[in-house]
Design a protein around this motif. Structure first.
Motif, PDB file in Angstrom:
ATOM      1  N   SER A  36     -15.455  -8.183  26.632  1.00  0.00           N
ATOM      2  CA  SER A  36     -16.782  -8.223  26.003  1.00  0.00           C
ATOM      3  C   SER A  36     -17.241  -6.845  25.532  1.00  0.00           C
ATOM      4  N   ASN A  37     -16.809  -5.775  26.210  1.00  0.00           N
ATOM      5  CA  ASN A  37     -17.219  -4.420  25.810  1.00  0.00           C
ATOM      6  C   ASN A  37     -16.335  -3.815  24.727  1.00  0.00           C
ATOM      7  N   ASN A  38     -15.040  -4.079  24.788  1.00  0.00           N
ATOM      8  CA  ASN A  38     -14.089  -3.417  23.892  1.00  0.00           C
ATOM      9  C   ASN A  38     -13.358  -4.370  22.958  1.00  0.00           C
ATOM     10  N   GLY A  39     -13.651  -5.668  23.071  1.00  0.00           N
ATOM     11  CA  GLY A  39     -12.985  -6.640  22.215  1.00  0.00           C
ATOM     12  C   GLY A  39     -13.386  -6.461  20.762  1.00  0.00           C
ATOM     13  N   ILE A  40     -12.490  -6.840  19.891  1.00  0.00           N
ATOM     14  CA  ILE A  40     -12.744  -6.738  18.451  1.00  0.00           C
ATOM     15  C   ILE A  40     -13.206  -8.102  17.960  1.00  0.00           C
ATOM     16  N   GLU A  41     -14.326  -8.099  17.272  1.00  0.00           N
ATOM     17  CA  GLU A  41     -14.878  -9.341  16.757  1.00  0.00           C
ATOM     18  C   GLU A  41     -14.216  -9.704  15.437  1.00  0.00           C
ATOM     19  N   THR A  42     -13.894 -10.971  15.312  1.00  0.00           N
ATOM     20  CA  THR A  42     -13.332 -11.474  14.065  1.00  0.00           C
ATOM     21  C   THR A  42     -13.661 -12.966  13.949  1.00  0.00           C
ATOM     22  N   ILE A  43     -13.300 -13.521  12.820  1.00  0.00           N
ATOM     23  CA  ILE A  43     -13.482 -14.951  12.593  1.00  0.00           C
ATOM     24  C   ILE A  43     -12.128 -15.629  12.742  1.00  0.00           C
ATOM     25  N   GLY A  44     -12.094 -16.672  13.536  1.00  0.00           N
ATOM     26  CA  GLY A  44     -10.884 -17.456  13.693  1.00  0.00           C
ATOM     27  C   GLY A  44     -11.136 -18.874  13.219  1.00  0.00           C
ATOM     28  N   GLU A  45     -10.072 -19.626  13.150  1.00  0.00           N
ATOM     29  CA  GLU A  45     -10.173 -21.027  12.737  1.00  0.00           C
ATOM     30  C   GLU A  45      -9.470 -21.901  13.763  1.00  0.00           C
ATOM     31  N   VAL A  46     -10.141 -22.959  14.169  1.00  0.00           N
ATOM     32  CA  VAL A  46      -9.526 -23.915  15.094  1.00  0.00           C
ATOM     33  C   VAL A  46      -8.464 -24.679  14.305  1.00  0.00           C
ATOM     34  N   VAL A  47      -7.209 -24.537  14.722  1.00  0.00           N
ATOM     35  CA  VAL A  47      -6.114 -25.170  13.983  1.00  0.00           C
ATOM     36  C   VAL A  47      -5.548 -26.389  14.714  1.00  0.00           C
ATOM     37  N   LYS A  48      -5.875 -26.510  15.996  1.00  0.00           N
ATOM     38  CA  LYS A  48      -5.314 -27.610  16.768  1.00  0.00           C
ATOM     39  C   LYS A  48      -6.122 -27.773  18.047  1.00  0.00           C
ATOM     40  N   ILE A  49      -6.193 -28.984  18.530  1.00  0.00           N
ATOM     41  CA  ILE A  49      -6.804 -29.241  19.828  1.00  0.00           C
ATOM     42  C   ILE A  49      -5.764 -29.952  20.683  1.00  0.00           C
ATOM     43  N   GLU A  50      -5.356 -29.300  21.750  1.00  0.00           N
ATOM     44  CA  GLU A  50      -4.381 -29.888  22.665  1.00  0.00           C
ATOM     45  C   GLU A  50      -5.128 -30.674  23.731  1.00  0.00           C
ATOM     46  N   LYS A  54      -3.706 -12.233  22.359  1.00  0.00           N
ATOM     47  CA  LYS A  54      -3.758 -13.627  22.799  1.00  0.00           C
ATOM     48  C   LYS A  54      -4.888 -13.871  23.796  1.00  0.00           C
ATOM     49  N   LEU A  55      -5.483 -12.799  24.296  1.00  0.00           N
ATOM     50  CA  LEU A  55      -6.632 -12.920  25.191  1.00  0.00           C
ATOM     51  C   LEU A  55      -7.889 -12.925  24.331  1.00  0.00           C
ATOM     52  N   ILE A  56      -8.496 -14.098  24.195  1.00  0.00           N
ATOM     53  CA  ILE A  56      -9.670 -14.249  23.337  1.00  0.00           C
ATOM     54  C   ILE A  56     -10.775 -14.994  24.076  1.00  0.00           C
ATOM     55  N   THR A  57     -11.963 -14.866  23.542  1.00  0.00           N
ATOM     56  CA  THR A  57     -13.094 -15.663  24.008  1.00  0.00           C
ATOM     57  C   THR A  57     -14.007 -15.901  22.820  1.00  0.00           C
ATOM     58  N   ALA A  58     -14.728 -16.996  22.857  1.00  0.00           N
ATOM     59  CA  ALA A  58     -15.704 -17.262  21.810  1.00  0.00           C
ATOM     60  C   ALA A  58     -16.842 -16.257  21.966  1.00  0.00           C
ATOM     61  N   GLN A  59     -17.335 -15.756  20.843  1.00  0.00           N
ATOM     62  CA  GLN A  59     -18.437 -14.799  20.863  1.00  0.00           C
ATOM     63  C   GLN A  59     -19.606 -15.381  21.669  1.00  0.00           C
ATOM     64  N   GLY A  60     -20.099 -14.640  22.644  1.00  0.00           N
ATOM     65  CA  GLY A  60     -21.242 -15.075  23.441  1.00  0.00           C
ATOM     66  C   GLY A  60     -20.898 -15.961  24.626  1.00  0.00           C
ATOM     67  N   ASP A  61     -19.639 -16.341  24.768  1.00  0.00           N
ATOM     68  CA  ASP A  61     -19.236 -17.198  25.885  1.00  0.00           C
ATOM     69  C   ASP A  61     -19.032 -16.329  27.131  1.00  0.00           C
ATOM     70  N   GLU A  62     -19.764 -16.624  28.179  1.00  0.00           N
ATOM     71  CA  GLU A  62     -19.691 -15.850  29.416  1.00  0.00           C
ATOM     72  C   GLU A  62     -18.834 -16.542  30.482  1.00  0.00           C
ATOM     73  N   SER A  63     -18.109 -17.578  30.115  1.00  0.00           N
ATOM     74  CA  SER A  63     -17.340 -18.368  31.081  1.00  0.00           C
ATOM     75  C   SER A  63     -16.330 -17.538  31.859  1.00  0.00           C
ATOM     76  N   LEU A  64     -15.641 -16.609  31.189  1.00  0.00           N
ATOM     77  CA  LEU A  64     -14.647 -15.796  31.886  1.00  0.00           C
ATOM     78  C   LEU A  64     -15.281 -14.977  33.003  1.00  0.00           C
ATOM     79  N   LYS A  65     -16.461 -14.430  32.741  1.00  0.00           N
ATOM     80  CA  LYS A  65     -17.170 -13.648  33.761  1.00  0.00           C
ATOM     81  C   LYS A  65     -17.633 -14.538  34.904  1.00  0.00           C
ATOM     82  N   ILE A  66     -18.152 -15.709  34.577  1.00  0.00           N
ATOM     83  CA  ILE A  66     -18.647 -16.629  35.602  1.00  0.00           C
ATOM     84  C   ILE A  66     -17.511 -17.073  36.515  1.00  0.00           C
ATOM     85  N   ILE A  67     -16.369 -17.410  35.937  1.00  0.00           N
ATOM     86  CA  ILE A  67     -15.212 -17.828  36.729  1.00  0.00           C
ATOM     87  C   ILE A  67     -14.766 -16.694  37.650  1.00  0.00           C
TER      88      ILE A  67
END
Length: 144
Positions: A34-48, A110-123
């Motif tokens: 969250s502090n050093n990650g680079i923000e970008t736009i991604g596209e959902v290409v598949k849902i497993e 490969k380590l990503i999170t949705a912008q504003g998602d705090e789930s990783l911290k909560i877990i």
């Protein structure tokens, strides 16, 4: 204290300490993202989707779990496919083709999170709390 109690306490202490350490590592990873990650736009290409057996109401049920696979380009031009945290059927997934703001770790894209998602911290905080609880219970067993 008998040998059985001592072994049980040692097992709980070991589990507690290892869980706490793992939680601290995951919290550092999440804070770094969250502090050093680079923000970008991604596209959902598949849902497993996968089915897991869970215990509910003293029985077992099949529950569906979903993982969104996101495609994005790093600031160095590399194309990356990475997955967001797994969701259950109660949490809404994005649609294939939907754009999403993400943060990625430049050292491990490969380590990503949705912008504003705090789930990783909560877990991570939950893991730390569970580890401390295990350690506390074990030390109380030794003291008593």
């Amino acid at each position: 204290m008998d040998l059985k109690t001592a072994l049980f306490a040692a097992l709980f202490i070991t589990a507690g300490v290892l869980t706490t350490i793992f939680g601290v590592m995951k919290l550092r990873e999440a804070v770094n993202l969250s502090n050093n990650g680079i923000e970008t736009i991604g596209e959902v290409v598949k849902i497993e989707m996968r089915e897991v057996t869970v215990r509910k109401n003293e029985g077992q049920e099949i529950e569906e779990r979903y993982r969104e696979i996101v495609s994005f380009e790093t600031n160095t031009g590399d194309k990356v496919l990475a997955s967001l945290l797994e969701k259950n059927e109660k949490n809404k997934c994005r649609s294939v083709g939907e754009q999403i703001r993400i943060l990625y770790n430049p050292e491990n894209p490969k380590l990503i999170t949705a912008q504003g998602d705090e789930s990783l911290k909560i877990i991570a905080v939950l893991l730390i709390c569970i580890g401390i609880a295990f350690t506390y219970v074990a030390t109380r067993m030794i003291v008593l």
